[in-house]
Scaffold this motif. Structure first.
Motif, mmCIF file in Angstrom:
data_model
loop_
_atom_site.group_PDB
_atom_site.id
_atom_site.type_symbol
_atom_site.label_atom_id
_atom_site.label_comp_id
_atom_site.label_asym_id
_atom_site.label_seq_id
_atom_site.Cartn_x
_atom_site.Cartn_y
_atom_site.Cartn_z
ATOM 1 N N ASP A 62 0.832 -1.207 0.000
ATOM 2 C CA ASP A 62 0.000 0.000 0.000
ATOM 3 C C ASP A 62 0.865 1.256 0.000
ATOM 4 O O ASP A 62 0.565 2.230 -0.709
ATOM 5 C CB ASP A 62 -0.923 0.015 1.213
ATOM 6 C CG ASP A 62 -1.988 -1.077 1.158
ATOM 7 O OD1 ASP A 62 -2.206 -1.639 0.065
ATOM 8 O OD2 ASP A 62 -2.590 -1.372 2.214
ATOM 9 N N GLU A 65 2.373 1.836 -3.496
ATOM 10 C CA GLU A 65 1.362 2.270 -4.470
ATOM 11 C C GLU A 65 0.934 3.715 -4.209
ATOM 12 O O GLU A 65 0.745 4.495 -5.153
ATOM 13 C CB GLU A 65 0.162 1.325 -4.425
ATOM 14 C CG GLU A 65 0.484 -0.059 -4.978
ATOM 15 C CD GLU A 65 -0.670 -1.037 -4.884
ATOM 16 O OE1 GLU A 65 -0.604 -2.093 -5.550
ATOM 17 O OE2 GLU A 65 -1.633 -0.759 -4.132
ATOM 18 N N GLN A 66 0.809 4.067 -2.934
ATOM 19 C CA GLN A 66 0.457 5.455 -2.614
ATOM 20 C C GLN A 66 1.572 6.411 -3.024
ATOM 21 O O GLN A 66 1.311 7.493 -3.554
ATOM 22 C CB GLN A 66 0.165 5.587 -1.124
ATOM 23 C CG GLN A 66 -1.155 4.967 -0.699
ATOM 24 C CD GLN A 66 -1.429 5.176 0.783
ATOM 25 O OE1 GLN A 66 -1.152 6.219 1.343
ATOM 26 N NE2 GLN A 66 -1.973 4.159 1.421
ATOM 27 N N ASN A 69 1.597 7.364 -6.611
ATOM 28 C CA ASN A 69 0.515 8.249 -7.020
ATOM 29 C C ASN A 69 0.686 9.691 -6.538
ATOM 30 O O ASN A 69 -0.119 10.557 -6.891
ATOM 31 C CB ASN A 69 -0.828 7.703 -6.505
ATOM 32 C CG ASN A 69 -1.279 6.479 -7.286
ATOM 33 O OD1 ASN A 69 -1.171 6.446 -8.503
ATOM 34 N ND2 ASN A 69 -1.757 5.466 -6.584
ATOM 35 N N LEU A 70 1.712 9.943 -5.754
ATOM 36 C CA LEU A 70 1.942 11.296 -5.244
ATOM 37 C C LEU A 70 2.695 12.144 -6.277
ATOM 38 O O LEU A 70 3.417 11.628 -7.123
ATOM 39 C CB LEU A 70 2.730 11.241 -3.931
ATOM 40 C CG LEU A 70 1.986 10.620 -2.745
ATOM 41 C CD1 LEU A 70 2.925 10.514 -1.556
ATOM 42 C CD2 LEU A 70 0.753 11.434 -2.381
ATOM 43 N N GLU A 112 9.467 1.175 2.949
ATOM 44 C CA GLU A 112 8.741 2.438 3.014
ATOM 45 C C GLU A 112 9.668 3.653 3.078
ATOM 46 O O GLU A 112 9.510 4.606 2.311
ATOM 47 C CB GLU A 112 7.776 2.410 4.200
ATOM 48 C CG GLU A 112 6.676 1.358 4.029
ATOM 49 C CD GLU A 112 5.840 1.159 5.272
ATOM 50 O OE1 GLU A 112 5.797 2.087 6.105
ATOM 51 O OE2 GLU A 112 5.235 0.087 5.414
ATOM 52 N N PHE A 358 1.466 8.797 7.297
ATOM 53 C CA PHE A 358 0.231 8.430 6.604
ATOM 54 C C PHE A 358 -0.954 9.177 7.201
ATOM 55 O O PHE A 358 -1.780 9.757 6.500
ATOM 56 C CB PHE A 358 -0.023 6.921 6.702
ATOM 57 C CG PHE A 358 0.808 6.092 5.766
ATOM 58 C CD1 PHE A 358 0.572 6.133 4.399
ATOM 59 C CD2 PHE A 358 1.817 5.279 6.249
ATOM 60 C CE1 PHE A 358 1.337 5.364 3.531
ATOM 61 C CE2 PHE A 358 2.589 4.513 5.387
ATOM 62 C CZ PHE A 358 2.347 4.554 4.026
ATOM 63 N N GLY A 363 1.380 10.621 3.011
ATOM 64 C CA GLY A 363 1.552 9.419 2.199
ATOM 65 C C GLY A 363 2.714 8.573 2.664
ATOM 66 O O GLY A 363 3.332 7.865 1.883
#
Length: 398
Positions: A62, A65-66, A69-70, A112, A358, A363
């Motif tokens: 997750d 993927e986030q 998209n940023l 991360e 988060f 994000g």
């Protein structure tokens, strides 16, 4: 320095990494099981951070993927003007270059935190702890496969499998360029890095977070807040360790008894100052140094305070500068508390557990800085950049 990968390449690597982790989740969990089997310590927080289960793997996916998209954090215009001589002057965000992340126990950092630093256009050096070596090496293999998918060199993500002595030598005399160091771990690790590093260090310091229950608090809200902050995740740096209760709190006796009962339901060890140690379940504070301690355990200190100012002064003296909360219906008192407490994140009627990249809309996070330069609190994509000046002229001289 190697040219920065463009945003399409960086995003493609992140998405490929998410895909590879999804395909190899059982392999990652098996590698992590080797680390868990080898872990011989009794540190509950360390073990919790070390463990990789299906939920943590999904969290890694997750996060990637986030991130993909940023918006691109590079090349963002911060300032511009036209000089009186006609030059056009711009200041834009730029990558640091190479970021070294030194961390203990947490294999998810290898995904991360590295992902955030990578998306910010930086090369990554990873130095994980020996307790998570199998997990980390398996994840780095996937990073290299993801990089190869866009024909990027694998030195964008490098794992340093160094012992303490070799790490110290590297910090003092790096054998390659290092522009920024981020230590993620306990106070001993942070002190070690600060002592030996020869380049800037972002300190992700201790928690030791306080909750102040003001005399105009909603007692039920305060109880829920403290229990959540203490027991939701003991290994988190945003967990609660200290509670200050206003001596003029209405129904204080009932509140304290309910708090003790609720904490005991979670097997939390309760230590109290002289005003609260009268309760059978509360141990007496033996040394005031305990107010400085971050526990990362089922352990809490409760004490009494006379007013907002006294609570603020105590928090500023003892806390780690991470997070602090006030529980009150009085907005003016809350505003005074939030302005005066010297912490990276301050809360009114909300849990300190929200000090997280988060949760605060970033994000994800590389770390939570308790320093004031160059960024305080959760460090996300938009913070893991420096800046550069661009000046366009037509032959102007000074």
């Amino acid at each position: 320095m190697e040219a920065v990968l463009n945003i399409e390449q960086r995003n493609a690597v992140l998405l490929k990494m998410a895909e590879l982790i999804a395909k190899n989740r059982e392999t990652l969990i098996a590698a992590n099981q080797k680390d868990l089997n080898s872990y011989s310590g009794e540190d509950k927080a360390m073990y919790d951070r070390l463990k990789v289960d299906k939920a943590k793997v999904q969290g890694m996916i997750d996060a990637l993927e986030q991130l993909a998209n940023l918006e691109d954090p590079l090349g963002v215009e911060r300032f511009q003007f036209t000089h009186e001589n006609g030059m056009h002057v711009f200041n834009k965000t730029a990558p640091f270059g190479t970021v070294l992340i030194i961390y203990e126990s947490r294999p998810d950092v290898t995904v991360e935190a590295a992902g955030i630093a990578f998306k910010s256009g930086n090369k990554i050096l990873l130095k994980g702890g020996k307790e998570s070596l199998n997990s980390n090496l398996e994840i780095v293999k996937l990073w290299h496969k993801a990089l190869a998918s866009v024909e990027a060199t694998t030195d964008w993500v490098t794992y340093l499998n160094y012992d303490r002595e070799k790490t110290q030598k590297f910090l003092e005399h790096p054998t390659q360029r290092v522009d920024l160091i981020v230590p993620r771990g306990g106070e001993k690790l942070i002190a070690f890095v600060k002592q030996h590093a020869t380049c800037p260090v972002i300190v992700s310091g201790r928690g030791n977070n306080f909750v102040y229950v003001h005399n105009e608090a909603d007692n039920a809200l305060a109880l829920d807040n403290i229990i959540n902050g203490k027991t939701d995740k003991i290994s988190a740096c945003n967990a609660v360790d200290k509670v200050l209760i206003d001596k003029n709190l209405p129904n204080k006796e009932d509140f304290v008894r309910n708090l003790i009962t609720a904490l005991k339901d979670y097997d939390v060890e309760i230590i109290g100052d002289s005003s609260l140690a009268k309760y059978e379940e509360v141990k007496t504070i033996e040394n005031d140094k305990i107010w400085f301690e971050e526990f990362l355990d089922f352990k809490i200190v409760i004490g009494e305070t006379t007013n907002n100012k006294e609570a603020i002064d105590k928090i500023n003296e003892y806390s780690g500068g991470h997070s602090a909360a006030i529980i009150t219906r009085n907005q003016q008192i809350a505003d005074q508390f939030m302005m005066s407490v010297d912490c990276a994140a301050v809360y009114h009627n909300a849990s300190t557990r929200f000090t997280d990249g988060f949760q605060l809309g970033l994000g994800g996070e590389l770390a939570i800085s308790t320093d004031k330069l160059h960024q305080r609190g959760p460090i996300g994509l938009q913070h893991l950049v420096t800046n550069k000046w661009y000046i366009h002229g037509e032959g102007q001289i000074r």
